[in-house]
Design an enzyme around this catalytic site. Structure first.
Site, PDB file in Angstrom:
ATOM      1  N   THR B 454      62.012  90.461  45.864  1.00 56.69           N
ATOM      2  CA  THR B 454      62.349  91.924  45.555  1.00 56.69           C
ATOM      3  C   THR B 454      62.868  92.714  46.524  1.00 56.69           C
ATOM      4  O   THR B 454      63.624  93.782  46.425  1.00 56.69           O
ATOM      5  CB  THR B 454      61.297  92.390  45.065  1.00 56.69           C
ATOM      6  N   PRO B 577      68.602 101.471  48.554  1.00 60.31           N
ATOM      7  CA  PRO B 577      69.774 101.216  47.747  1.00 60.31           C
ATOM      8  C   PRO B 577      70.011  99.594  47.455  1.00 60.31           C
ATOM      9  O   PRO B 577      70.398  99.169  46.442  1.00 60.31           O
ATOM     10  CB  PRO B 577      70.880 101.843  47.943  1.00 60.31           C
ATOM     11  N   LYS B 646      59.085 105.362  41.769  1.00 60.91           N
ATOM     12  CA  LYS B 646      58.809 104.558  40.699  1.00 60.91           C
ATOM     13  C   LYS B 646      59.127 103.213  40.951  1.00 60.91           C
ATOM     14  O   LYS B 646      60.020 103.021  41.679  1.00 60.91           O
ATOM     15  CB  LYS B 646      59.364 105.302  39.567  1.00 60.91           C
ATOM     16  N   GLY B 647      58.473 102.360  40.245  1.00 65.11           N
ATOM     17  CA  GLY B 647      59.034 100.894  40.397  1.00 65.11           C
ATOM     18  C   GLY B 647      60.209 100.460  39.686  1.00 65.11           C
ATOM     19  O   GLY B 647      60.623 101.341  38.595  1.00 65.11           O
ATOM     20  N   GLU B 650      61.157  96.282  36.888  1.00 70.47           N
ATOM     21  CA  GLU B 650      61.093  95.640  35.200  1.00 70.47           C
ATOM     22  C   GLU B 650      61.920  96.619  34.338  1.00 70.47           C
ATOM     23  O   GLU B 650      62.336  96.378  33.387  1.00 70.47           O
ATOM     24  CB  GLU B 650      59.729  95.674  34.906  1.00 70.47           C
TER      25      GLU B 650
END
Lengths: 324, 686
Positions: B454, B577, B646-647, B650
């Protein structure tokens, strides 16, 4: 994987000599080695024939081709004479597998690759093709990508090769070196329908070695089209190899073969018959497609292949008609 | 814009993955899978296998290896003779080489008794369906407000449809793999591919009856997981058992074919969605009822309808989950578990409502926006769904869209555009971290976080550099090791938010301690965010987004290709980014796969998944992903964490499949409610 012996043949005669006691010829290994890992193929001995001197593509003066059995798929697709003279063949090869696999796969091995039916590939399940007499769970099970033509109670598998479909349309033959010497076998006679012996994909005898493919001159527009859920690296739901010769608005000659519909590349003879001499119109193409597909016997979950094959025939011939 | 710090190691092949550690004297394990769908193991004949030179041990229920904790049926290997699903591990072999181990595994003779036909078919009227106590992780199974049935019946415009999604498998590039080594002092070292070294450490310690500190889990690089490595899988237990039995270190990687039964998958779903609205499109009633499966080994109840509790305003509401234990492998987390299939159903239903009311699909979603979480009544910490929809529509060229289905044809291609909303919770868990100032002027930050591809390592290093006000080049970020401060799992898009908070607090504490020159032993500070999280004010915390897709459908063949796709997200502050964009478009790509090709095909007779490799189980290839782009709106949210993040792992997949499906409907006028949208499904309607 079961232990096995590996030997590299130095000539066709040497290969034949070594082909005994459960031996299998090894080309690029892109299918055979997978099947060995899955426990589907358990040869005692691999006779490597990928290094035999059959790695050239020869353009003969009449425009026909002789493609050595050890030529890689990548080399076939990239070959200028193939791309210009037999575009249907180059397109078919490029539609198959992935770049990495095409770099290893050989013409001979490609023609002899085995079905991708999931029951065949899973040694823990019955399969008449893998274990004759054990049954065919695909007929009532998962078969959405299996045969609609020429299947039997014993087997509903499809032949996976794209190249073979193009070669069937091109009236190609294979040169075979066997125990009785060399012979030439038309592609149509190489493959067989499953009947009650689905374990036999081809008419080859034990030890027979394909050394080359002979492709007659074409000279009319041709095309390969492959339908699949994703844009690459997938086997055909249905594919078509077609060549069309139109003269004065009438079909002078036509070649049609379908992939993904039968145990072998399906030469659409009935459609061809219906088209020769007919007007090159969409109506004729529809009539021809329907004449061919009258013989279709779809299974519970693959009836979509019938309209898919019909549409492919009509659309491909229409496009070729516009080119000629 | 920071490239992955470990990028060079990865592309040059020097980054080590679990199976690659050069452990001396390693042996290899191979597992045997049950070949019946339901029954009992009568006997395991090991004679032939043991005769093979190089075979060191055979593990099976004939002589069950001792375990201290057998409460998790998936991890209690060989403790029982019961076969709960086809493909379950029933035995294993350890041998000098991998080839010998596999050949010996093939020679094991497993006989079964009391074999029964497995029940593997999920259907909405299955008599075994029951209401779980909670759905993953701790949500109530059912919620209800107002009078949903009556309100729906009395609505001017009604959509009432059933949607199905198939089982899907995570299929990370790196398989589940472990090297286990028992050390002379009785401690256990595991080189393991996972999404959380701390989780593996505590789970394995319990199973083998060790103190937690006696298990050392090493996982600096992980080749993907998508949730399947979020909880320890049988491979870890098997490797540790095998190493104990053989008295040597053991390597075990689950072959791709075996992953389909043993490493988790997304449950198939049957979902009924009812939307009642006025002629103006404003929702009056939302009802979302879900049926899904679990195994008989353990309950995994997925939270499929939970996004429906958050996304749109409506006074009358109902969500429910029912689950049936079948003779199937145990489902688990897969990228946005619950939200992903749930939002396919809800956002397809919203498109059907747009068609029924004649309201533009973007406008319809804007009209049903809400300023409070509809069911809890809590204020949102931030909510910029409308901004995402508006900006996405602008960038994508939505305004030129002719709303009539089938209006746009280019030759034999039918072209259409679709939209869907996205939402995913902004989770955060307690974490610990240490930060250390070294005498040479550099800093070392440690946390047992996982980077599964990730970019987590890079994001955390950026967070540390910012907090310390130091150059990134002076930060050494150390993760992926259970000897580092305890960290939550890389899951639920909670990694950067949760780990990052601990890193910030540790770095802040370190700055407080720094006073002049750093002594030779360095200066270290640590942090634990448990209390901080408990003290947080009550807010509804979620990320939002809008997905736009343009597809072409071949009128002759039913082939669907996504021409272009754009996701616009509101996910707090974006830390990096470069890797964030990869996360977003990775999720969207997985959504394209879900929409058009991914499905694990269950064989009803034998009871296992027939699609068992990447030739049969189709994920998008490069040629399928032509133009996928992601953007984000600036969002400042003070109620999340010190980074305001925030994540993002997903949110990219949620809604993506619905956007593609809605575009297919716009292109063709055909509504496919059963994923995936294949030529076989589409062609008969064309």
């Amino acid at each position: 994987m079961r232990p096995f012996a590996y030997e590299r043949a130095t000539s066709a005669e040497d290969a034949l000599r070594r082909h005994q006691d459960g031996a299998v010829y090894l080309g690029g290994g892109t299918n055979l080695v997978d099947l060995m890992r899955l426990g589907v193929e358990e040869p005692a001995r691999l006779v490597d024939v990928a290094h035999l001197p059959y790695d050239q593509i020869e353009l003969r003066p009449d425009g026909s081709l002789v493609i050595g059995a050890a030529v890689t798929n990548s080399a076939v697709a990239a070959d200028r004479t193939v791309r210009e003279g037999h575009p249907v063949l180059a397109q078919a090869v490029l539609a198959g597998a992935s770049g990495q696999i095409r770099n290893l796969a050989t013409v001979g091995g490609n023609l002899l690759q085995r079905t991708r039916c999931s029951y065949f590939q899973d040694a823990s399940k019955p399969c008449n093709k893998r274990a004759p007499g054990s049954g065919c769970p695909a007929r009532e099970g998962e078969h959405h990508n299996l045969a609609i033509m020429g299947h039997s109670d014993a087997c509903v598998a499809t032949h996976p090769s794209d190249m073979a479909v193009a070669l069937a349309a091109l009236d190609a033959s294979v040169r075979v070196r066997g125990r009785g010497g060399e012979r030439t076998v038309p592609i149509e006679d190489l493959y067989r329908l499953p009947g009650d012996e689905p374990q036999r994909d081809t008419t080859l005898e034990a030890g027979d070695l394909i050394t080359a493919v002979e492709v007659p001159v074409l000279g009319v527009p041709s095309r390969y089209r492959k339908v699949r859920e994703r844009a690459s690296f997938a086997f055909a739901l249905v594919s078509i190899a077609a060549a069309l010769d139109v003269d004065g608005g009438r079909v002078r000659d036509v070649r049609l073969a379908l992939g993904g519909v039968a145990h072998k590349p399906w030469r659409a003879r009935r459609a061809e018959e219906a088209l020769r001499g007919a007007e090159a119109t969409e109506e004729s193409f529809v009539r021809a497609a329907e004449a061919e597909l009258e013989a279709a016997e779809p299974l519970r979950d693959n009836a979509y292949k019938v309209p898919l094959a019909r549409n492919l025939i009509v659309r491909t011939l229409t496009e070729l008609g516009e080119e000629s | 814009m920071t490239d992955r710090l470990e990028g060079r190691e990865k592309v040059t092949g020097t980054a080590r993955y679990a199976f690659e550690y050069p452990v001396r004297d390693a042996a290899y394990a191979a597992a045997v899978q049950a070949s019946v769908g339901k029954g009992r193991v009568a006997s395991v004949g090991a004679e032939a296998a043991l005769r093979l030179p190089g075979v060191l041990a055979v593990l099976s229920c004939e002589n069950p290896p001792e375990l201290s904790d057998t409460s998790d049926g998936e991890l209690a290997l060989f403790q029982s003779r019961t076969v709960s699903y086809r493909g379950q591990f029933v035995a294993a072999v350890v041998a000098e080489t991998l080839e010998t181990a596999r050949e010996a595994a093939r020679l094991l003779r497993v006989e079964y008794a009391e074999e029964e036909a497995p029940d593997v078919g999920l259907r909405a009227d299955h008599p075994g369906l029951y209401k779980p106590d909670k759905v993953n992780p701790v949500f109530p199974a059912d919620t209800e407000q107002g009078e949903p049935e009556e309100a729906f019946a009395g609505s001017d415009v009604r959509v009432d449809a059933v949607y199905t999604t198939p089982a899907e498998h995570n299929n990370p590039m790196e398989p589940h793999a472990t090297i286990a080594r028992w050390n002379d002092d009785g401690s256990l070292t595991l080189y393991d591919s996972n999404q959380g070294a701390s989780t593996v450490q505590s789970t394995i310690a319990k199973i083998f009856g060790l103190e937690r500190g006696r298990v050392h889990v090493v996982s600096p690089h992980v080749g993907g997981g998508f949730g399947s490595k979020g909880t320890p899988r049988p491979n870890v237990v098997l490797a540790a058992m095998a190493a104990r039995a053989a008295g040597r270190p053991v390597k075990f990687a689950v072959p791709r074919q075996q992953m389909f039964a043993t490493t988790g998958y997304r449950t198939p779903t049957v979902q009924r969605v009812r939307l009642g609205a006025g002629g103006d499109g404003r929702l009056n009633a939302i009802l979302h009822e879900v049926a899904e499966q679990t195994s008989t080994v353990k309950e995994f109840a997925e939270q499929t309808a939970t996004p429906t509790r958050t996304l749109y305003r409506a006074p009358h509401r109902l969500t429910s989950h029912r689950v049936v234990p079948l003779d199937v492998p145990t489902p688990s987390w897969m990228r946005a578990p619950g939200e992903t299939p749930g939002m396919f159903a809800l956002e397809t239903a919203m498109d059907e409502l747009a068609v029924a009311t004649g309201i533009d699909p973007v406008e319809l979603r804007v009209r049903n926006d809400t300023d409070r979480d509809p069911e809890s009544g809590l204020p949102f910490s931030s909510r910029n769904l409308v901004a995402c929809l508006r900006e996405g529509a602008e960038r994508f060229g939505w305004a030129g869209r002719d709303p009539r289905p089938g209006a746009r044809q280019e030759g034999r291609k039918l072209v259409g555009m679709g939209v869907a909303s996205s939402t995913y919770p902004a989770y955060q868990s307690p974490n610990q971290a240490t930060a250390r100032a070294e005498p040479d002027g550099t800093f070392t930050v440690r946390i047992a976080a996982a980077d599964i591809g990730t970019g987590a390592r890079t994001a955390l290093a950026l967070i540390a550099a910012e907090t310390l006000k130091e150059d990134l080049a002076d930060i050494r970020m150390e993760i992926g090791d259970s000897s580092f401060p305890r960290a939550s799992v890389a899951g639920g898009s909670g990694g950067t938010a949760g780990w990052g908070t601990a890193v910030v607090r540790a770095c802040e504490a370190l700055r407080g301690k720094l006073n002049g020159a750093v002594p030779p032993e360095g200066v270290e500070a640590s942090a634990d965010t448990g209390d901080e999280l408990k003290a947080r004010a009550a807010y509804a915390r979620h990320a939002f987004g809008a997905q736009f897709a343009e597809v072409e459908v071949d009128a002759d063949t039913g082939e669907v290709r996504v021409r272009r796709m754009l996701g616009v997200f509101a996910a707090g502050r974006i830390i990096n980014p470069t890797t964030a964009r990869s996360q977003f478009i990775g999720g969207m790509t997985m959504g394209v796969g879900m929409a058009l090709m991914e499905q694990s095909v269950m064989d009803r007779e034998f009871g296992d998944y027939l699609t068992r490799d990447l030739a049969q189980y189709h994920v998008p290839a490069c040629a399928d992903i032509r133009d996928v782009d992601a953007a984000w709106v600036e969002e400042s949210d003070p109620h999340l964490n010190p980074m305001g993040a925030k994540g993002i792992g997903e949110i990219g997949i949620v809604g993506a499949a619905a956007a593609v499906g809605n575009a297919v409907h716009h292109a063709t006028g055909i509504r496919v409610r059963d994923l995936p949208i294949t030529p076989a499904r589409l062609l008969p309607e064309l």
